[in-house]
Motif scaffolding. Structure first.
Motif, PDB file in Angstrom:
ATOM      1  N   LEU A  24       0.825  -1.201   0.000  1.00  0.00           N
ATOM      2  CA  LEU A  24       0.000   0.000   0.000  1.00  0.00           C
ATOM      3  C   LEU A  24       0.868   1.265   0.000  1.00  0.00           C
ATOM      4  CD1 LEU A  24      -2.888   1.092   0.131  1.00  0.00           C
ATOM      5  CD2 LEU A  24      -2.653   1.123   2.602  1.00  0.00           C
ATOM      6  N   LEU A  25       1.930   1.264   0.800  1.00  0.00           N
ATOM      7  CA  LEU A  25       2.807   2.420   0.835  1.00  0.00           C
ATOM      8  C   LEU A  25       3.536   2.627  -0.487  1.00  0.00           C
ATOM      9  CD1 LEU A  25       4.316   2.187   4.431  1.00  0.00           C
ATOM     10  CD2 LEU A  25       2.578   3.774   3.586  1.00  0.00           C
ATOM     11  N   VAL A  26       3.927   1.558  -1.149  1.00  0.00           N
ATOM     12  CA  VAL A  26       4.567   1.670  -2.459  1.00  0.00           C
ATOM     13  C   VAL A  26       3.586   2.261  -3.469  1.00  0.00           C
ATOM     14  CG1 VAL A  26       5.445   0.315  -4.411  1.00  0.00           C
ATOM     15  CG2 VAL A  26       6.277  -0.133  -2.113  1.00  0.00           C
ATOM     16  N   PHE A  27       2.344   1.828  -3.423  1.00  0.00           N
ATOM     17  CA  PHE A  27       1.330   2.345  -4.333  1.00  0.00           C
ATOM     18  C   PHE A  27       1.098   3.844  -4.106  1.00  0.00           C
ATOM     19  CE2 PHE A  27      -3.211   3.007  -5.419  1.00  0.00           C
ATOM     20  CZ  PHE A  27      -3.107   2.758  -6.770  1.00  0.00           C
ATOM     21  N   ILE A  28       1.008   4.248  -2.852  1.00  0.00           N
ATOM     22  CA  ILE A  28       0.811   5.662  -2.528  1.00  0.00           C
ATOM     23  C   ILE A  28       2.022   6.483  -2.952  1.00  0.00           C
ATOM     24  CG2 ILE A  28       0.576   7.300  -0.612  1.00  0.00           C
ATOM     25  CD1 ILE A  28      -1.163   5.174   0.788  1.00  0.00           C
ATOM     26  N   LEU A  29       3.222   5.982  -2.704  1.00  0.00           N
ATOM     27  CA  LEU A  29       4.436   6.688  -3.110  1.00  0.00           C
ATOM     28  C   LEU A  29       4.505   6.830  -4.629  1.00  0.00           C
ATOM     29  CD1 LEU A  29       7.140   7.950  -2.265  1.00  0.00           C
ATOM     30  CD2 LEU A  29       8.145   5.690  -2.513  1.00  0.00           C
ATOM     31  N   LEU A  30       4.103   5.812  -5.351  1.00  0.00           N
ATOM     32  CA  LEU A  30       4.110   5.869  -6.810  1.00  0.00           C
ATOM     33  C   LEU A  30       3.148   6.950  -7.313  1.00  0.00           C
ATOM     34  CD1 LEU A  30       5.115   4.603  -9.446  1.00  0.00           C
ATOM     35  CD2 LEU A  30       3.181   3.038  -9.313  1.00  0.00           C
ATOM     36  N   ILE A  32       2.264   9.651  -5.681  1.00  0.00           N
ATOM     37  CA  ILE A  32       2.855  10.954  -5.344  1.00  0.00           C
ATOM     38  C   ILE A  32       3.964  11.317  -6.324  1.00  0.00           C
ATOM     39  CG2 ILE A  32       4.241  12.155  -3.618  1.00  0.00           C
ATOM     40  CD1 ILE A  32       2.629  10.619  -1.477  1.00  0.00           C
ATOM     41  N   VAL A  33       4.818  10.364  -6.652  1.00  0.00           N
ATOM     42  CA  VAL A  33       5.924  10.624  -7.583  1.00  0.00           C
ATOM     43  C   VAL A  33       5.390  10.973  -8.970  1.00  0.00           C
ATOM     44  CG1 VAL A  33       7.851   9.520  -8.797  1.00  0.00           C
ATOM     45  CG2 VAL A  33       7.629   9.279  -6.333  1.00  0.00           C
ATOM     46  N   LEU A  34       4.390  10.253  -9.442  1.00  0.00           N
ATOM     47  CA  LEU A  34       3.830  10.543 -10.758  1.00  0.00           C
ATOM     48  C   LEU A  34       3.172  11.920 -10.796  1.00  0.00           C
ATOM     49  CD1 LEU A  34       2.347   7.079 -11.755  1.00  0.00           C
ATOM     50  CD2 LEU A  34       4.357   8.217 -12.698  1.00  0.00           C
ATOM     51  N   LYS A  35       2.500  12.296  -9.712  1.00  0.00           N
ATOM     52  CA  LYS A  35       1.868  13.612  -9.654  1.00  0.00           C
ATOM     53  C   LYS A  35       2.940  14.713  -9.677  1.00  0.00           C
ATOM     54  CE  LYS A  35      -1.314  16.541  -7.104  1.00  0.00           C
ATOM     55  NZ  LYS A  35      -1.030  17.567  -8.028  1.00  0.00           N
ATOM     56  N   GLN A  36       4.015  14.535  -8.922  1.00  0.00           N
ATOM     57  CA  GLN A  36       5.085  15.539  -8.907  1.00  0.00           C
ATOM     58  C   GLN A  36       5.745  15.640 -10.286  1.00  0.00           C
ATOM     59  OE1 GLN A  36       7.496  16.650  -6.012  1.00  0.00           O
ATOM     60  NE2 GLN A  36       5.749  16.836  -4.650  1.00  0.00           N
ATOM     61  N   TRP A  37       5.958  14.520 -10.927  1.00  0.00           N
ATOM     62  CA  TRP A  37       6.564  14.502 -12.258  1.00  0.00           C
ATOM     63  C   TRP A  37       5.674  15.245 -13.251  1.00  0.00           C
ATOM     64  CZ3 TRP A  37       6.371  10.253 -16.339  1.00  0.00           C
ATOM     65  CH2 TRP A  37       7.345  10.480 -17.317  1.00  0.00           C
ATOM     66  N   ARG A  38       4.366  15.004 -13.168  1.00  0.00           N
ATOM     67  CA  ARG A  38       3.430  15.689 -14.052  1.00  0.00           C
ATOM     68  C   ARG A  38       3.423  17.193 -13.772  1.00  0.00           C
ATOM     69  NH1 ARG A  38      -2.519  14.613 -13.032  1.00  0.00           N
ATOM     70  NH2 ARG A  38      -2.207  16.477 -11.812  1.00  0.00           N
ATOM     71  N   ASP A  39       3.503  17.576 -12.503  1.00  0.00           N
ATOM     72  CA  ASP A  39       3.524  18.997 -12.144  1.00  0.00           C
ATOM     73  C   ASP A  39       4.778  19.679 -12.670  1.00  0.00           C
ATOM     74  OD1 ASP A  39       1.097  18.760 -10.912  1.00  0.00           O
ATOM     75  OD2 ASP A  39       1.892  18.767  -8.859  1.00  0.00           O
TER      76      ASP A  39
END
Length: 97
Positions: A24-30, A32-39
């Protein structure tokens, strides 16, 4: 914490219990990382003006470095040209004999 955040956590806890907390934590981290990359890609995280200014500064500094490198290398190029000319002249004398 507001009520919305607490209800969100309550929905995630059964998933953590069922699948394990690490997954679950890996999924949440993924996410967050994808959202930051898109931003970053869309310019929301780093404004486009700042990126353009940084690129202009980089180009200006590169031109300064190229000029200094040219001034530094000029005497060495002169020496190489003279050595090449001298070497060529010596070879011509050897062949003529």
């Amino acid at each position: 914490m507001n009520a919305e955040r607490i209800s969100e956590i309550e929905r995630l806890l059964p998933l953590a219990e069922k699948y394990g907390l690490a997954v679950l934590l890996v999924f949440i981290l993924l996410i967050i990382v994808l959202k930051q990359w898109r931003d970053v890609a869309t310019g929301k995280l780093v404004p486009r003006e700042m990126l353009d200014r940084a690129l202009e500064d980089n180009d200006r500094l590169q031109e300064i470095l190229d000029g200094e490198r040219k001034e530094f290398m000029q005497p060495m190029l002169e020496v190489f040209r003279r050595l090449k000319t001298d070497h060529h002249a010596d070879n011509e004398e050897d062949r003529g004999g």
